[in-house]
Design a protein around this motif. Structure first.
Motif, PDB file in Angstrom:
ATOM      1  N   GLY A   1      28.435  27.944  25.350  1.00 59.76           N
ATOM      2  CA  GLY A   1      27.433  28.913  25.744  1.00 59.76           C
ATOM      3  C   GLY A   1      28.022  30.234  26.194  1.00 59.76           C
ATOM      4  N   GLU A   2      29.047  30.194  27.048  1.00 60.99           N
ATOM      5  CA  GLU A   2      29.625  31.438  27.569  1.00 60.99           C
ATOM      6  C   GLU A   2      30.622  32.050  26.596  1.00 60.99           C
ATOM      7  OE1 GLU A   2      31.770  33.122  31.619  1.00 60.99           O
ATOM      8  OE2 GLU A   2      30.364  31.445  31.667  1.00 60.99           O
ATOM      9  N   VAL A   3      31.335  31.216  25.843  1.00 58.57           N
ATOM     10  CA  VAL A   3      32.345  31.705  24.902  1.00 58.57           C
ATOM     11  C   VAL A   3      31.890  31.374  23.482  1.00 58.57           C
ATOM     12  CG1 VAL A   3      34.744  31.543  24.164  1.00 58.57           C
ATOM     13  CG2 VAL A   3      34.180  31.373  26.607  1.00 58.57           C
ATOM     14  N   LEU A   4      31.654  32.424  22.686  1.00 63.36           N
ATOM     15  CA  LEU A   4      31.167  32.231  21.322  1.00 63.36           C
ATOM     16  C   LEU A   4      32.289  31.896  20.359  1.00 63.36           C
ATOM     17  CD1 LEU A   4      28.579  35.158  21.048  1.00 63.36           C
ATOM     18  CD2 LEU A   4      28.189  32.780  21.729  1.00 63.36           C
ATOM     19  N   GLU A   5      33.456  32.505  20.556  1.00 61.51           N
ATOM     20  CA  GLU A   5      34.613  32.199  19.713  1.00 61.51           C
ATOM     21  C   GLU A   5      35.874  32.644  20.438  1.00 61.51           C
ATOM     22  OE1 GLU A   5      35.546  34.641  16.178  1.00 61.51           O
ATOM     23  OE2 GLU A   5      33.746  35.809  16.663  1.00 61.51           O
ATOM     24  N   THR A   6      37.006  32.141  19.973  1.00 62.94           N
ATOM     25  CA  THR A   6      38.299  32.516  20.521  1.00 62.94           C
ATOM     26  C   THR A   6      39.154  33.108  19.410  1.00 62.94           C
ATOM     27  OG1 THR A   6      39.328  30.363  20.084  1.00 62.94           O
ATOM     28  CG2 THR A   6      38.175  30.629  22.191  1.00 62.94           C
TER      29      THR A   6
END
Length: 328
Positions: free
Chosen positions: A289-294
């Motif tokens: 939820g908070e991080v869409l991709e790295t």
């Protein structure tokens, strides 16, 4: 918003007080202290930053207000000794207001005779000013003063001052969000930390944030009673699943350049410590939820500035990029 404005809606419960302590020493090595109007005890000049203010500007303003003096060589102490944070820096004023001090320490020099020209303002904050030897200090007002003066004492080989007992900090929650419910989108100080994580190929880890949809670093907001380092470690684990054996403080950012407005209109004045992670272990697991991709980025393939989440993150990334360019 200032601390006084927040008190009108928050009451006496603990708040993070983004503050600067100002230490002036004379040619004899003594330190300038003020006897406070609220509790009659002694502290260094200093106090809470005004919204949008940086620490050195705040230090100069507080010194002038509380002593009437200016100091040409006033400068922020380097990290980590210049940092103020942690559960020991709890304070409770005579009126019942509770705070956790976070921020910086500044140091400068003036001749002893400068005190003859001191002229505190008429606010009643300063009852008296005097020079004190570091091994003959008076009754100090708070642990923030004791911790800071212990930094100066350590520089001359003196032991740290004992700290007063403090209550356990509040359980971790979301302090900034709780304040938002009461104050709406108005600017709030947001103390916190960000972390530089690199892989074996010297690439930097960036995260695409779910709220802004822009690239950012692992990091987030400090909770009352936390140190900046604890915040960095907690946010790194929460957002990436990674753990660092050591976190090295590199720089602290504060001031009008780092004000940030989120897409929903909420505005923060960031007060952020940048850390470099050493000995990173774990499997990269982005927070749902908070991080869409790295993404792992080399110096030559970093996102453009407009793809990064505000001036704070741009400054953090510049710090890393410039460090890479100076390595052999």
């Amino acid at each position: 918003m200032s601390l006084m404005e927040l008190r009108k809606v928050w009451g006496s419960a603990p708040l993070l007080a983004v503050s600067v302590g100002v230490f002036i020493r004379d040619e004899h090595g003594r330190v300038l202290l003020q006897r406070r109007g609220d509790d009659g005890r002694w502290s260094e000049p200093g106090g809470a930053l005004d919204p949008g203010e940086d620490f050195l500007t705040g230090a100069r303003r507080e010194l002038l207000e509380e002593t009437g003096l200016t100091c040409d060589d006033l400068a922020l102490l380097p990290l980590p000794e210049g940092l103020q944070d942690g559960p020991d820096l709890y304070g409770r004023y005579p009126n019942g207001h509770e705070i956790y001090v976070v921020g910086r320490r500044a140091l400068g020099t003036l001749p002893a005779a400068a005190l003859e020209h001191a002229a505190p303002d008429d606010s009643g904050e300063t009852l008296e000013l005097a020079w004190f030897a570091l091994d003959a200090l008076p009754d100090l007002s708070s642990n923030a003063n004791r911790r800071s003066l212990s930094v100066l004492r350590a520089r001359v080989g003196l032991p740290p001052l004992p700290l007063a007992p403090t209550p356990p900090p509040p359980p971790l929650g979301n302090h900034l969000m709780d304040l938002r419910k009461l104050v709406g989108p108005r600017p709030l100080f947001s103390p916190g930390a960000n972390v530089l994580v690199t892989d074996d190929h010297s690439r930097l880890l960036l995260l695409r944030h779910g709220g802004t949809r822009k690239w950012t670093l692992p990091g987030g907001g400090l909770e009352p009673g936390e140190t900046f380092e604890q915040t960095a470690a907690r946010e790194l684990l929460e957002e990436t699943g990674l753990t660092a054996a050591r976190l090295e403080p590199l720089e602290m950012y504060a001031g009008p350049a780092y004000r940030f407005t989120y897409p929903n209109g909420d505005t923060v004045d960031n007060v952020s410590v940048l850390y470099r992670a050493h000995g990173v272990t774990g499997d990269l697991t982005p927070q749902d939820g908070e991080v869409l991709e790295t993404g792992w980025f080399g110096v030559d393939d970093l996102p453009d500035d407009d793809e990064l989440s505000g001036e704070l993150i741009r400054a953090n990334v510049r710090h890393w990029r410039e460090g890479q360019s100076t390595q052999p």
